[in-house]
Design an enzyme around this catalytic site. Structure first.
Site, mmCIF file in Angstrom:
data_model
loop_
_atom_site.group_PDB
_atom_site.id
_atom_site.type_symbol
_atom_site.label_atom_id
_atom_site.label_comp_id
_atom_site.label_asym_id
_atom_site.label_seq_id
_atom_site.Cartn_x
_atom_site.Cartn_y
_atom_site.Cartn_z
ATOM 1 N N LYS A 195 16.385 -3.956 -13.145
ATOM 2 C CA LYS A 195 17.383 -4.857 -11.910
ATOM 3 C C LYS A 195 16.828 -5.631 -11.474
ATOM 4 O O LYS A 195 18.144 -6.564 -11.305
ATOM 5 C CB LYS A 195 18.040 -3.587 -11.356
ATOM 6 C CG LYS A 195 17.890 -2.096 -12.094
ATOM 7 C CD LYS A 195 19.059 -0.794 -10.730
ATOM 8 C CE LYS A 195 17.583 -0.410 -10.121
ATOM 9 N NZ LYS A 195 16.505 0.063 -10.315
ATOM 10 N N THR A 196 16.328 -6.195 -10.588
ATOM 11 C CA THR A 196 15.936 -7.145 -9.820
ATOM 12 C C THR A 196 16.127 -8.443 -10.847
ATOM 13 O O THR A 196 16.431 -9.077 -10.151
ATOM 14 C CB THR A 196 14.549 -6.614 -9.170
ATOM 15 O OG1 THR A 196 14.883 -5.306 -8.244
ATOM 16 C CG2 THR A 196 14.469 -8.408 -8.069
ATOM 17 N N VAL A 197 15.044 -8.412 -12.116
ATOM 18 C CA VAL A 197 15.396 -9.614 -12.845
ATOM 19 C C VAL A 197 16.667 -9.769 -12.625
ATOM 20 O O VAL A 197 17.014 -10.916 -12.570
ATOM 21 C CB VAL A 197 14.621 -9.503 -13.829
ATOM 22 C CG1 VAL A 197 14.295 -10.849 -14.438
ATOM 23 C CG2 VAL A 197 12.867 -9.040 -13.357
ATOM 24 N N LYS A 246 20.904 -6.684 -1.536
ATOM 25 C CA LYS A 246 20.490 -5.027 -1.620
ATOM 26 C C LYS A 246 21.416 -4.533 -0.697
ATOM 27 O O LYS A 246 20.722 -4.542 0.551
ATOM 28 C CB LYS A 246 20.177 -5.177 -1.949
ATOM 29 C CG LYS A 246 19.301 -4.034 -2.657
ATOM 30 C CD LYS A 246 17.700 -3.646 -3.440
ATOM 31 C CE LYS A 246 17.445 -1.874 -3.635
ATOM 32 N NZ LYS A 246 17.183 -2.688 -4.965
ATOM 33 N N ASP A 277 13.001 -5.708 -2.573
ATOM 34 C CA ASP A 277 13.920 -7.208 -4.264
ATOM 35 C C ASP A 277 14.488 -8.255 -3.842
ATOM 36 O O ASP A 277 15.056 -9.123 -4.430
ATOM 37 C CB ASP A 277 14.991 -6.172 -4.518
ATOM 38 C CG ASP A 277 14.167 -5.049 -4.857
ATOM 39 O OD1 ASP A 277 13.058 -4.886 -5.793
ATOM 40 O OD2 ASP A 277 14.995 -3.943 -5.329
ATOM 41 N N GLY A 279 21.762 -2.341 -7.158
ATOM 42 C CA GLY A 279 21.660 -0.658 -6.292
ATOM 43 C C GLY A 279 20.406 0.055 -6.115
ATOM 44 O O GLY A 279 19.553 -1.434 -6.397
ATOM 45 N N ALA A 280 19.994 1.132 -5.993
ATOM 46 C CA ALA A 280 17.881 1.849 -5.765
ATOM 47 C C ALA A 280 18.504 2.510 -6.696
ATOM 48 O O ALA A 280 19.594 3.528 -6.912
ATOM 49 C CB ALA A 280 18.632 1.952 -4.228
#
Length: 207
Positions: free
Chosen positions: A16-18, A33, A44, A101-102
């Site tokens: 997700k972070t990339v 975030k 992140d 999101g987390a």
């Protein structure tokens, strides 16, 4: 009119972070975030900021920064924080906004609310699906969870080595737009992110 892109995944550690960095770079969008649990010194948000090379993106502070790397509901309890969506306010911006999101969609925030409840029906959702045994099921369940909430502007980004039968099944049964796939890269830096941003830009705008 500015758009909001909510980046979620079929689980944790799927990319997700990339993907958030790639989307922010592609659209010169701002990034936020809402909830960070653990790794506050190398969050992140820090990672995305290092990967985005354009000078237009703004990186907003977390609405809630929790100390323990756990599910938000548990991390908030340890910190003595009452985590509620009504207290999480989206930052105001005149540009597109990338929201990361987390974990996955059904990660709990408290006894009643989950990550999916942070998503607006107007949001464009990017679902990150990493290939592993069981990922078809997890991906289709995630798509179903979104659609059951009236969220139907969904694009998918695959992560990992190419798996044509898996990708074909998800595309056919999920009936969502495929933005592209991120290879199993040896590393990610500004240049790699920029290459994917240029590759995905057109399809991101078509969701």
């Amino acid at each position: 009119m500015p758009k909001s892109y909510f980046i979620t995944g079929i689980g944790t550690e799927v990319g997700k972070t990339v993907v958030s960095a790639i989307v922010a770079e592609a659209l010169k969008a701002d990034y936020w975030k809402p909830i960070q649990a653990g790794d506050l010194e190398n969050s992140d948000s820090h990672k995305v900021k290092k990967l985005v090379s354009n000078k237009d993106s703004v990186f907003f502070k977390n609405a809630c920064a929790l100390n323990t790397p756990m599910s938000p509901h548990a991390a908030a309890e340890i910190d003595g924080i009452k985590l509620q969506i009504k207290n999480i306010k989206r930052p105001e911006t005149e540009k597109d906004l990338v929201i990361e999101g987390a974990g996955g969609l059904m990660v709990p925030l408290n006894a009643k609310e989950v990550i999916a409840d942070l998503i607006s029906k107007e949001d464009l959702v990017i679902l990150v699906s990493r290939h592993y045994l069981g990922s078809i099921n997890h991906t289709l369940l995630s798509i179903e969870a979104l659609k059951s909430r009236g969220i139907d502007k969904i694009g998918i980004i695959f992560s990992g080595d190419e798996h044509p039968t898996t990708e074909a099944a998800i595309k056919k049964l999920g009936k969502v737009k495929v933005v592209g796939r991120i290879e199993e890269e040896p590393y990610f830096d500004e240049m790699v992110v920029k290459e994917y941003a240029e590759k995905f830009r057109k399809r991101l705008c078509e969701i």
